[in-house]
Design an enzyme around this catalytic site. Structure first.
Site, mmCIF file in Angstrom:
data_model
loop_
_atom_site.group_PDB
_atom_site.id
_atom_site.type_symbol
_atom_site.label_atom_id
_atom_site.label_comp_id
_atom_site.label_asym_id
_atom_site.label_seq_id
_atom_site.Cartn_x
_atom_site.Cartn_y
_atom_site.Cartn_z
ATOM 1 N N THR A 203 -4.895 8.564 10.362
ATOM 2 C CA THR A 203 -4.276 9.108 11.575
ATOM 3 C C THR A 203 -5.315 9.810 12.451
ATOM 4 O O THR A 203 -6.304 10.323 11.933
ATOM 5 C CB THR A 203 -3.212 10.129 11.114
ATOM 6 O OG1 THR A 203 -2.166 9.403 10.511
ATOM 7 C CG2 THR A 203 -2.670 10.973 12.240
ATOM 8 N N ARG A 231 10.185 3.496 8.213
ATOM 9 C CA ARG A 231 9.744 4.825 7.756
ATOM 10 C C ARG A 231 9.064 5.591 8.905
ATOM 11 O O ARG A 231 8.251 5.049 9.634
ATOM 12 C CB ARG A 231 8.767 4.644 6.592
ATOM 13 C CG ARG A 231 8.178 5.947 6.045
ATOM 14 C CD ARG A 231 6.822 6.227 6.621
ATOM 15 N NE ARG A 231 6.141 7.332 5.943
ATOM 16 C CZ ARG A 231 5.037 7.904 6.388
ATOM 17 N NH1 ARG A 231 4.469 7.480 7.492
ATOM 18 N NH2 ARG A 231 4.470 8.895 5.732
ATOM 19 N N VAL A 232 9.422 6.839 9.060
ATOM 20 C CA VAL A 232 8.761 7.691 10.053
ATOM 21 C C VAL A 232 8.078 8.827 9.297
ATOM 22 O O VAL A 232 8.685 9.441 8.411
ATOM 23 C CB VAL A 232 9.780 8.260 11.067
ATOM 24 C CG1 VAL A 232 9.103 9.238 12.020
ATOM 25 C CG2 VAL A 232 10.442 7.122 11.854
ATOM 26 N N ASP A 234 5.184 12.304 9.450
ATOM 27 C CA ASP A 234 5.175 13.666 10.006
ATOM 28 C C ASP A 234 4.614 13.730 11.428
ATOM 29 O O ASP A 234 4.918 14.659 12.175
ATOM 30 C CB ASP A 234 4.310 14.562 9.121
ATOM 31 C CG ASP A 234 2.870 14.025 9.012
ATOM 32 O OD1 ASP A 234 2.700 12.814 8.745
ATOM 33 O OD2 ASP A 234 1.924 14.806 9.226
ATOM 34 N N THR A 253 -3.047 15.398 8.933
ATOM 35 C CA THR A 253 -3.243 14.033 8.440
ATOM 36 C C THR A 253 -3.107 14.022 6.928
ATOM 37 O O THR A 253 -3.652 14.901 6.249
ATOM 38 C CB THR A 253 -4.605 13.453 8.836
ATOM 39 O OG1 THR A 253 -4.781 12.219 8.125
ATOM 40 C CG2 THR A 253 -5.773 14.376 8.514
ATOM 41 N N GLY A 256 2.573 12.005 4.842
ATOM 42 C CA GLY A 256 3.508 12.556 5.817
ATOM 43 C C GLY A 256 4.700 13.250 5.200
ATOM 44 O O GLY A 256 5.169 14.282 5.705
HETATM 45 N N1 ASP Z 1 0.400 11.550 8.131
HETATM 46 C C1 ASP Z 1 0.476 10.142 8.420
HETATM 47 C C2 ASP Z 1 1.818 9.635 7.987
HETATM 48 O O1 ASP Z 1 2.255 9.974 6.921
HETATM 49 C C3 ASP Z 1 -0.590 9.352 7.744
HETATM 50 C C4 ASP Z 1 -1.995 9.827 8.010
HETATM 51 O O2 ASP Z 1 -2.234 11.003 8.190
HETATM 52 O O3 ASP Z 1 -2.887 9.002 8.044
HETATM 53 O O4 ASP Z 1 2.396 8.850 8.707
#
Ligand code: ASP
Length: 334
Positions: A203, A231-232, A234, A253, A256
């Site tokens: 992210t 799926r959603v 954070d 990051t 999530g």
């Molecule tokens: N936090 C992000 C998610 O879970 C993934 C990431 O940080 O790369 O969608």
């Protein structure tokens, strides 16, 4: 007489030699490219490629702040640039879900007004962070998802691309690997994390304190490799993976689901607001005590321009800069 003049000399000496506290930076910026990094054992040239990519974007953000651009504009521009760069799991280069498609999430937040906007599960928007900003500016809402967000993108006339625009070979290989691992384990658990960290996260995010003292945060992601369709995470959820108020701005990051459970961004701000903690204390408490090892990390800035970048994973792509001449990019612990 001699005593009082030597006392005077002492006071004068002390006054002249007391080091003044370091001046607060007029502006500060931190960026991240995700907590799932390549292995430390990878060749230096490969690591350098990621550091160079971070450096380019950080320099642009720093220049914008130096000339007086507003925090939210800088965050939006920086995250748009990161979305264009296939190194990162956002925009082009986003990870694939279990169906071999991309569903993108993004958010922006303006700390001085608490105005915010976010999109979840968009599939054809070239710059999800810009659509998130339009949600904030052009609707009374905070979060639009799926088809509704796509329709809003059409109404706003933002640049659209086929879903395959976000494809990259290395993310395709990561999906194949994750699906193979799942097959071998015979598991249907969609939240089994890919075992290789560089396949997990990635992210992007940016937090800023501008010359006017305003704070802002922006975050954009493709989510987790092989995530369940729909799926959603954070990143588009205000207060979890992206947050800004008068105390601090935070972009997270990592896994999530953990950031959602612990409302990471808002918890850091609340520790400062109600617990009187400094940014460093609040960030350390959440990253090292609240979250679990290997959950990920955050970048954050407070209203005085102090920066924090902490993670409990093996690494986190990150860059920090401020008006006092600080400029650094890193992947692993210092
Ligand atoms: N936090 C992000 C998610 O879970 C993934 C990431 O940080 O790369 O969608």
């Amino acid at each position: 007489m001699r005593t009082s003049s030597s006392l005077f000399a002492c006071v004068l000496f002390a006054a002249c030699h007391t080091t003044p506290p370091p001046a607060l930076p007029a502006w500060s910026i931190a960026i991240h490219g995700g907590a799932g990094t390549l292995a430390k054992s990878r060749p230096q040239a490969e690591q350098q490629e990621y550091l160079d990519a971070l450096q380019r974007v950080l320099r642009d953000g720093a220049e914008r702040l130096a000339r007086g651009d507003a925090a939210l504009d800088v965050c939006t521009a920086v995250v748009s640039a990161l979305e264009d760069d296939p190194h990162w799991n956002a925009g082009r280069g986003a990870v694939f879900n279990e169906r071999g498609e991309h569903e993108l999430d993004a958010a922006v937040m303006d700390g001085s007004t608490l105005r915010c906007g976010a999109v979840a599960g968009v599939r054809t928007v070239e710059h999800p962070v810009q659509l998130a900003r339009l949600v904030m500016e052009q609707t009374p809402h905070v979060l639009l998802m799926g088809d509704g967000a796509e329709q809003f993108a059409t109404a706003m006339g933002v640049v659209r691309v086929p879903n395959s625009h976000f494809d990259t070979e290395h993310r395709r290989r990561a999906l194949d690997e994750v699906l193979r691992e799942r097959g071998l384990r015979g598991t249907t658990g969609h939240l089994d994390l890919p075992s290789r960290p560089e396949h997990r996260f990635g992210t992007v995010g940016c937090v800023v304190r501008d010359r006017a003292g305003h704070l802002a945060a922006a975050t954009s992601t493709g989510g987790l490799t092989g995530k369940r369709w729909g799926r959603v995470g954070d990143s588009p959820v205000v207060g979890a993976g992206n947050y800004a108020d008068a105390y601090c701005a935070v972009s997270g990051t990592g896994t999530g689901e953990q950031f959602l459970r612990h409302v990471v961004g808002r918890t850091i701000a609340a520790r400062m607001q109600f617990g009187g903690q400094t940014l460093a204390q609040a960030v350390d408490a959440v990253v090292f005590d609240t979250l679990q090892p290997d959950d990920g990390g955050v970048i954050a800035v407070d209203r005085d321009g102090n920066l924090a970048a902490k993670f409990n994973s093996a690494g986190m792509y990150r860059g920090l800069a401020d008006a006092n001449g600080r400029f650094l990019v890193r992947i692993f612990e210092d």
